[in-house]
Design a protein around this motif. Structure first.
Motif, short mmCIF file in Angstrom:
data_model
loop_
_atom_site.label_atom_id
_atom_site.label_comp_id
_atom_site.label_asym_id
_atom_site.label_seq_id
_atom_site.Cartn_x
_atom_site.Cartn_y
_atom_site.Cartn_z
N UNK A 318 -90.50 7.62 39.60
CA UNK A 318 -89.36 6.77 39.25
C UNK A 318 -89.83 5.45 38.64
N UNK A 319 -91.00 4.99 39.04
CA UNK A 319 -91.58 3.83 38.35
C UNK A 319 -91.88 4.18 36.91
N UNK A 320 -92.42 5.38 36.69
CA UNK A 320 -92.70 5.86 35.34
C UNK A 320 -91.41 6.02 34.55
N UNK A 321 -90.36 6.44 35.23
CA UNK A 321 -89.06 6.62 34.59
C UNK A 321 -88.55 5.30 34.00
N UNK A 322 -88.71 4.22 34.73
CA UNK A 322 -88.21 2.93 34.27
C UNK A 322 -89.16 2.24 33.29
N UNK A 323 -90.44 2.60 33.30
CA UNK A 323 -91.41 1.93 32.45
C UNK A 323 -91.68 2.65 31.14
N UNK A 324 -91.36 3.93 31.08
CA UNK A 324 -91.66 4.72 29.88
C UNK A 324 -90.40 5.35 29.32
N UNK A 325 -90.08 4.97 28.10
CA UNK A 325 -88.87 5.50 27.45
C UNK A 325 -88.99 7.00 27.20
N UNK A 326 -90.16 7.44 26.73
CA UNK A 326 -90.34 8.87 26.45
C UNK A 326 -90.28 9.72 27.71
N UNK A 327 -90.93 9.24 28.79
CA UNK A 327 -90.86 9.99 30.03
C UNK A 327 -89.42 10.07 30.53
N UNK A 328 -88.70 8.97 30.40
CA UNK A 328 -87.29 8.96 30.81
C UNK A 328 -86.49 9.98 30.02
N UNK A 329 -86.77 10.09 28.73
CA UNK A 329 -86.06 11.06 27.89
C UNK A 329 -86.37 12.49 28.32
N UNK A 330 -87.66 12.77 28.57
CA UNK A 330 -88.04 14.13 29.01
C UNK A 330 -87.48 14.42 30.40
N UNK A 331 -87.51 13.43 31.28
CA UNK A 331 -87.00 13.61 32.64
C UNK A 331 -85.51 13.94 32.61
N UNK A 332 -84.76 13.18 31.84
CA UNK A 332 -83.32 13.42 31.72
C UNK A 332 -83.02 14.80 31.15
N UNK A 333 -83.82 15.21 30.16
CA UNK A 333 -83.59 16.51 29.55
C UNK A 333 -83.89 17.65 30.53
N UNK A 334 -84.89 17.43 31.42
CA UNK A 334 -85.18 18.44 32.43
C UNK A 334 -84.02 18.56 33.41
N UNK A 335 -83.46 17.43 33.80
CA UNK A 335 -82.35 17.46 34.74
C UNK A 335 -81.11 18.07 34.12
N UNK A 336 -80.94 17.84 32.83
CA UNK A 336 -79.75 18.36 32.14
C UNK A 336 -79.98 19.74 31.54
#
Length: 386
Positions: A318-336
């Motif tokens: 979750x720290x990576x989620x808030x600090x990295x835009x690309x990781x956030x994008x991949x994380x969201x796509x995995x959840x969706x």
């Protein structure tokens, strides 16, 4: 990693006291509410930690494993962190939560030897991996002309395996000395508990607590601090030595390096904050081995330290989620469950390692050649960044 189960001792004593007071009509124990709250609140917090940790770490590993371009040196280290966190979440956290409901140790002699060793192994994997990750960022920023070797990923995998082996070996004494003991406390409450040391041994836990503090906290954090001192020094120098003709692109490369160094530093800071209270409490309790404080205040501090230490196993993704835009994008796509469409250019926290090793930007001809190569996009190997 307390030498004895203060939680079980305290709860058993409170339960016994409540039962005796309940025999008198019209009386109630002032600590009955505290016992009830602890038995409900703390396991709920453990359940939340497990849910968040499993979601975050499984998703992180899935993202890194599914995309071959994600298999870079930093990503492998971060994946190792996630694997260690998952091991702790799936083994030690449920057992620790069960202590607030079970009056006896139900996991046998084998469980008593394995679980403390697993917990110490995961702590070792975390702190040693963070140290190795800091060393990698040091080489990438302070020695940028040391171009990454073609087999760097393979060597990183070997390092990760070595870290796991060392962590397991260092945890062997936990398995050797842990034992199931029958305890009778001052309130005549009798129960069995998993003890990390023989009850009559005073010197052993003191030596152990000092070694744990040094090996798993102070020494690694000192090494990491030295690395980051040199990283900060180099970044400040490079800000004044950028080649004018490539100034804008160089600034972008510097920002990328700073961003990755910042992510690693956040991981280190979270580890220190989450585990320091537990280490300090362990030191206090081992040097007062036969004087366990039965007060409610000490119990609350102990529980908060335990919950905080386990929460470290869920915070990194979750720290990576808030600090990295690309990781956030991949994380969201995995959840969706959405398909990720690759983008032509990526400037996230793990830009290709060759670009991360740009020179500290002096005016040496070799530096200029390296910069020209990087700016033209002709690096030997591009690594996908998250």
């Amino acid at each position: 990693m307390p030498p004895r189960s203060t939680e079980s001792t305290w709860l058993q004593g409170m339960v016994a006291g409540n039962e005796s007071e309940a025999a008198a009509p019209g009386t109630s124990s002032p600590q009955a509410g505290a016992v009830f709250a602890i038995r409900c609140l703390i396991p709920s917090l453990y359940l939340l930690i497990m849910a968040m940790g499993l979601l975050g770490n499984f998703t992180l590993l899935k993202i890194f494993a599914a995309r071959s371009a994600s298999r870079s040196v930093p990503n492998i280290f971060i994946s190792s962190l996630a694997a260690g966190d998952l091991l702790l979440l799936l083994t030690c956290v449920p057992v620790d939560a069960s202590r607030f409901f079970l009056e006896e140790w139900l996991f046998g002699e084998v469980g008593c030897k394995l679980l403390p060793a697993i917990q110490l192994t995961t702590v070792g994997v975390s702190v040693f991996t963070l140290t190795a990750l800091s060393a990698d960022r040091y080489k990438a920023i302070v020695n940028p002309m040391d171009i990454q070797a073609p087999n760097a990923v393979l060597w990183t995998c070997i390092k990760v395996i070595g870290i796991w082996i060392i962590s397991i070996l260092l945890a062997v004494p936990e398995a050797v000395f842990s034992e199931v003991a029958h305890i009778n406390d001052s309130d005549n409450v009798s129960f069995t508990e998993c003890m990390r040391y023989p009850l009559k041994d005073d010197l052993h836990p003191k030596i152990h607590s000092v070694m744990i503090l040094l090996v798993y906290l102070l020494i690694p954090l000192t090494i990491i601090s030295i690395y980051y001192y040199h990283i900060a020094k180099t970044l400040m120098k490079s800000a004044h030595n950028l080649p004018g003709e490539y100034n804008e692109q160089s600034k972008k490369q510097m920002e990328t390096r700073k961003r990755l160094a910042k992510i690693v530093l956040v991981f280190v800071g979270l580890f220190a904050v989450c585990w320091l209270p537990n280490h300090v409490l362990y030191m206090y309790r081992t040097f007062n081995y036969h004087k366990i404080d039965p007060s409610l205040g000490h119990m609350v501090i102990t529980l908060l330290a335990r919950v905080l230490s386990f929460s470290n196993s869920c915070v990194n993704p979750f720290a990576l989620y808030f600090l990295s835009e690309n990781f956030r994008r991949h994380f969201n796509s995995q959840l969706c469950c959405c398909r990720i469409h690759p983008q032509p250019r990526s400037t996230s926290y793990l830009n290709n390692s060759s670009a991360m090793r740009v020179s500290s930007l002096g005016n040496h001809p070799r530096h200029t050649v390296a910069m020209t190569t990087l700016l033209n996009g002709h690096t030997p190997k591009q690594e996908m960044s998250l």
